[in-house]
Write a protein that holds these residues in place. Structure first.
Motif, mmCIF file in Angstrom:
data_model
loop_
_atom_site.group_PDB
_atom_site.id
_atom_site.type_symbol
_atom_site.label_atom_id
_atom_site.label_comp_id
_atom_site.label_asym_id
_atom_site.label_seq_id
_atom_site.Cartn_x
_atom_site.Cartn_y
_atom_site.Cartn_z
ATOM 1 N N LEU A 18 0.857 -1.184 0.000
ATOM 2 C CA LEU A 18 0.000 0.000 0.000
ATOM 3 C C LEU A 18 0.894 1.234 0.000
ATOM 4 O O LEU A 18 1.706 1.410 0.904
ATOM 5 N N ASP A 20 0.730 5.318 -0.135
ATOM 6 C CA ASP A 20 -0.099 6.528 -0.065
ATOM 7 C C ASP A 20 0.637 7.542 0.799
ATOM 8 O O ASP A 20 1.056 7.228 1.910
ATOM 9 N N ARG A 26 -3.507 6.157 4.553
ATOM 10 C CA ARG A 26 -2.684 4.940 4.536
ATOM 11 C C ARG A 26 -2.967 4.085 5.763
ATOM 12 O O ARG A 26 -3.175 2.873 5.670
ATOM 13 N N GLN A 30 -4.704 0.447 5.770
ATOM 14 C CA GLN A 30 -3.893 -0.650 6.308
ATOM 15 C C GLN A 30 -4.695 -1.414 7.366
ATOM 16 O O GLN A 30 -4.720 -2.642 7.360
ATOM 17 N N SER A 42 2.978 -1.163 4.213
ATOM 18 C CA SER A 42 2.592 0.170 3.742
ATOM 19 C C SER A 42 3.806 1.073 3.638
ATOM 20 O O SER A 42 4.776 0.930 4.388
ATOM 21 N N ALA A 44 5.021 5.286 2.677
ATOM 22 C CA ALA A 44 4.640 6.691 2.502
ATOM 23 C C ALA A 44 5.081 7.230 1.153
ATOM 24 O O ALA A 44 4.543 8.228 0.676
ATOM 25 N N ASP A 64 -1.607 5.220 -4.702
ATOM 26 C CA ASP A 64 -2.192 6.537 -4.940
ATOM 27 C C ASP A 64 -1.318 7.215 -5.991
ATOM 28 O O ASP A 64 -0.103 7.333 -5.812
#
Length: 138
Positions: A18, A20, A26, A30, A42, A44, A64
């Motif tokens: 993931l 984002d 996020r 998650q 995840s 950033a 994203d």
């Protein structure tokens, strides 16, 4: 007596990356994915995903497209060049026929609205998973 079953929820052994830049979004996604038994890593930034060698082991990336460091298509080209063969769910509102949308479709990636509901996102993840993926354990 315990009876073993071969049926498992789709998400039980599936890893999802993931990406984002919005920490609140996020974190919420998650938590939602983990509540559905997905193994979630995840990030950033796109650079953080690329720097993590374990990210190549996860068959699905939720990305994203409004990331500042690397754009989505560039990230996916780098991932595929490094051997990743999964699918991406690209969160944006791209216009039909845009070059980015055509590139995504060529690789079997899916472009979704950024504000997609949890249920629709889970359905998209399930539909993107290649059951021939090396990590599939069902």
């Amino acid at each position: 007596m315990h009876i073993a079953t071969t049926e498992h929820p789709l998400s039980e052994t599936i890893g999802v990356s993931l990406v984002d830049g919005d920490a609140a979004v996020r974190h919420a996604r998650q938590l939602m994915l983990r509540s559905q038994d997905y193994d979630v890593r995840s990030y950033a930034t796109c650079a953080a995903l690329l720097a993590d060698p374990r990210s190549r082991d996860y068959p699905c990336i939720i990305l994203d497209l409004e990331m500042e460091d690397i754009d989505g298509p560039a990230l996916l080209r780098e991932m595929r060049a490094s051997g990743w063969r999964g699918k991406a769910l690209l969160l944006d509102g791209l216009a039909p026929g845009s070059p980015m949308l055509r590139e995504a479709e060529r690789h079997g990636d899916i472009v979704l609205a950024r504000n997609i509901s949890d249920g629709a996102l889970l359905t998209a993840i399930a539909g993107s998973i290649d059951r021939g993926w090396a990590g599939w354990n069902c």
